[in-house]
Design an enzyme around this catalytic site. Structure first.
Site, PDB file in Angstrom:
ATOM      1  N   SER A 473       0.805  -1.214   0.000  1.00 50.43           N
ATOM      2  CA  SER A 473       0.000   0.000   0.000  1.00 50.43           C
ATOM      3  C   SER A 473       0.841   1.267   0.000  1.00 50.43           C
ATOM      4  CB  SER A 473      -0.935   0.005   1.215  1.00 50.43           C
ATOM      5  OG  SER A 473      -0.167  -0.048   2.410  1.00 50.43           O
ATOM      6  N   HIS A 494      -2.367 -10.362   5.508  1.00 48.73           N
ATOM      7  CA  HIS A 494      -2.614  -8.925   5.376  1.00 48.73           C
ATOM      8  C   HIS A 494      -2.164  -8.554   3.964  1.00 48.73           C
ATOM      9  CE1 HIS A 494      -2.077  -8.656  10.002  1.00 48.73           C
ATOM     10  NE2 HIS A 494      -3.345  -8.822   9.695  1.00 48.73           N
ATOM     11  N   THR A 495      -3.104  -8.576   3.018  1.00 44.19           N
ATOM     12  CA  THR A 495      -2.732  -8.386   1.621  1.00 44.19           C
ATOM     13  C   THR A 495      -2.177  -6.997   1.337  1.00 44.19           C
ATOM     14  OG1 THR A 495      -5.006  -7.769   1.093  1.00 44.19           O
ATOM     15  CG2 THR A 495      -4.411 -10.083   0.816  1.00 44.19           C
ATOM     16  N   CYS A 496      -2.592  -6.001   2.106  1.00 45.34           N
ATOM     17  CA  CYS A 496      -2.095  -4.643   1.869  1.00 45.34           C
ATOM     18  C   CYS A 496      -0.603  -4.533   2.189  1.00 45.34           C
ATOM     19  CB  CYS A 496      -2.886  -3.634   2.693  1.00 45.34           C
ATOM     20  SG  CYS A 496      -4.638  -3.580   2.280  1.00 45.34           S
ATOM     21  N   PHE A 497      -0.113  -5.464   3.003  1.00 45.34           N
ATOM     22  CA  PHE A 497       1.292  -5.398   3.421  1.00 45.34           C
ATOM     23  C   PHE A 497       2.061  -6.655   3.023  1.00 45.34           C
ATOM     24  CE2 PHE A 497       0.215  -1.660   5.633  1.00 45.34           C
ATOM     25  CZ  PHE A 497      -0.997  -1.877   6.265  1.00 45.34           C
TER      26      PHE A 497
END
EC number: 2.3.2.26
Length: 529
Positions: A473, A494-497
């Site tokens: 992100s 945690h796909t954003c990270f």
């Protein structure tokens, strides 16, 4: 005298009767002649009116269907908002960082305000013989990102707000209707608003989009465009995993609108620096770039037809009666139409002297003219976001890398560029990490892609950096494995990270079973983890 006149009256009366009879006969004959004409004209007008009414009814049904779909979507969105499910990040998504390799100013580069020398496209082209393919592509890709950041007019007019200061483009979709919902919402978005950063929400899911949900949306949507129910693409003749545009996609009355929408999504993904889980044939990338095609490109469309063209070129035609002319039969749902490949082609026989011209024209017709409306719509949608001139500096291979990233997953590169946290390490003493990589090595490419998508939101990695170029992100973000002590829970992400939350399991079998379960049972739904 009176007697003479009286004697002549019967003659005059008889003559009048004969003339009247002749006139009546002529009128009757004319009526018999005109009656079929009137009937034919009436039948033609009735047919035209019937076809027009049917077309109008079909258009009205499609319009009402779209209104119902839009109403259903609006209701779902409102319900989602009322239930406080939508979670919009408090800040604006930052612009993806542009990493450029510096070149000497004598090459024609310019110096940025930060003091980094930025190459232009001419200086990059001059270095083709001195740098690797990967290095050249990376520089050209960074050049494209810089040009896209200037806006649609290349920064010539009044500059628009920086990407990091623009308002969010909020998209709310149902996961099982992602294509239709996205299509309906993008149809009402202006070209200028398409340049705003995305914030995607799946109805009924509570994931907050810090970049991971957007990447997941791109991945799910790009797979859905190949859904056979839309009749837009068909499998390549060369393999069973790449797709080409379907020639008779017109069976779907909205196919050109859908192709324009797909082109817009491709352009938006290029602008956002996101990858699509799309596997097109090399021909599709050439046609997007509007580059010349050859008969060799036929190999991915029709293998047998390609072999026939090769046979024509490799054999002498003297003494053979092949009955070939510069024309081709065009099939359209069972009906055939003869199309000339050149002027008076029906009368021109294929001979040894002109066979190469015939092969080139025939291949061009099969690869271009037969699907030109679809590609025109695709390019029109792409041009809403990306100026086609900017892509002319890339070849079809580089465009494939721009859109889809690397075609395979290199586990050695993956392992080399993985970061460990909370007690894990890639050593012989850390049995969970040792088992993890042992498991990954045993998996095929599909399973590796599923795991990568579970953790990062996409099954692709950038080319040529590979896993070193993964993005999160806030820019570059390596693949992370984070330890948790609770071995009773499933792995989470945690796909954003780009983080895999991996419990400290006691056995290899436990790791294998739980990770597989997490991928298949929770990997398709975006939840807060």
């Amino acid at each position: 005298m009176v007697g003479v006149l009286l004697e002549h009256r019967p003659l005059f009366a008889a003559g009048s009767s004969s003339s009247s009879s002749s006139s009546s006969s002529s009128s009757s004959s004319l009526a018999h002649v005109l009656q079929p004409v009137f009937l034919l004209a009436w039948a033609w007008m009735s047919t035209v009116m019937m076809v027009s009414v049917l077309a109008l009814c079909s258009w009205h049904r499609r319009r009402m269907q779209r209104r119902r779909e839009a109403a259903d979507l609006a209701a779902a969105i409102q319900l989602s908002i009322n239930d406080h499910i939508v979670s919009i990040p408090p800040g604006i998504l930052p612009a993806p960082p542009v990493r450029l390799e510096s070149l000497h100013s004598s090459r024609g580069g310019r110096v940025s305000p930060a003091g980094i020398e930025v190459p232009n496209i001419k200086s990059i082209e001059d270095l083709k013989d001195h740098l690797s393919i990967g290095s050249i592509f990376r520089m050209k890709r960074d050049w494209l990102r810089r040009e896209l950041s200037k806006g649609r007019d290349g920064g010539k007019a009044e500059p628009s707000l920086p990407r990091s200061e623009r308002r969010l483009l909020q998209i709310v979709v149902r996961r099982d209707h992602v294509f239709q919902d996205s299509y309906l919402q993008f149809a009402s978005i202006s070209d200028d608003d398409l340049r705003n950063p995305l914030s995607v929400h799946f109805v009924g899911e509570v994931g907050r989009d810090d970049g991971g949900v957007t990447r997941d949306w791109y991945s799910v949507l790009s797979k859905e465009i190949f859904n056979p129910q839309y009749a837009l693409f068909t499998l390549s003749a060369a393999d069973d995993y790449t797709f080409q545009i379907k020639q008779n996609s017109g069976v779907n009355p909205d196919h050109l609108d859908f192709f324009q929408f797909i082109g817009t999504i491709v352009g938006k993904a290029l602008l956002d620096g996101c990858l699509l889980d799309a596997h097109f044939t090399r021909l599709v990338y050439k046609r997007i770039l509007d580059k010349p095609v050859t008969y060799h490109d036929m190999a991915s469309v029709d293998v047998q037809f390609y072999k026939s063209l090769c046979w024509l070129l490799e054999n002498k035609l003297e003494g053979m009666d092949l009955s070939l002319t510069f024309s081709v039969d065009k099939e359209n749902f069972g009906a055939y139409e003869e199309v000339e490949l050149k002027e008076k082609g029906k009368e021109m026989v294929v001979t040894e002297q002109n066979k190469r011209e015939y092969v080139d024209l025939l291949a061009s017709w099969r690869l271009k003219e037969s699907v030109e409306p679809q590609f025109q719509a695709l390019r029109t949608g792409l041009a809403r976001v990306v100026d086609p001139i900017l892509l002319q500096h890339f070849d079809e291979n580089e465009l494939e890398w721009l859109i889809g990233g690397l075609p395979t997953i290199d586990t050695a590169d993956w392992r080399k560029n993985t970061v460990y946290k909370a007690g894990y390490s890639d050593t012989s003493e850390c049995h969970v990490i040792r088992w993890f990589w042992q498991l990954i090595e045993s998996w095929d490419q599909e399973m590796r892609a599923r795991l990568l998508q579970f953790v990062t939101g996409t099954s692709k990695v950038p080319f040529p950096e590979g896993f070193k170029g993964l993005r999160g992100s806030e820019g570059l973000r390596s693949f992370h494995i984070v330890r948790v002590s609770d071995s009773t829970r499933l792995p989470q992400a945690h796909t954003c990270f780009n983080e895999l939350i991996l419990p400290d399991y006691d056995t290899y079998e436990e790791l294998h079973n739980n990770l597989t379960t997490a991928i298949f049972e929770t990997g398709n739904q975006f939840q807060l983890r």
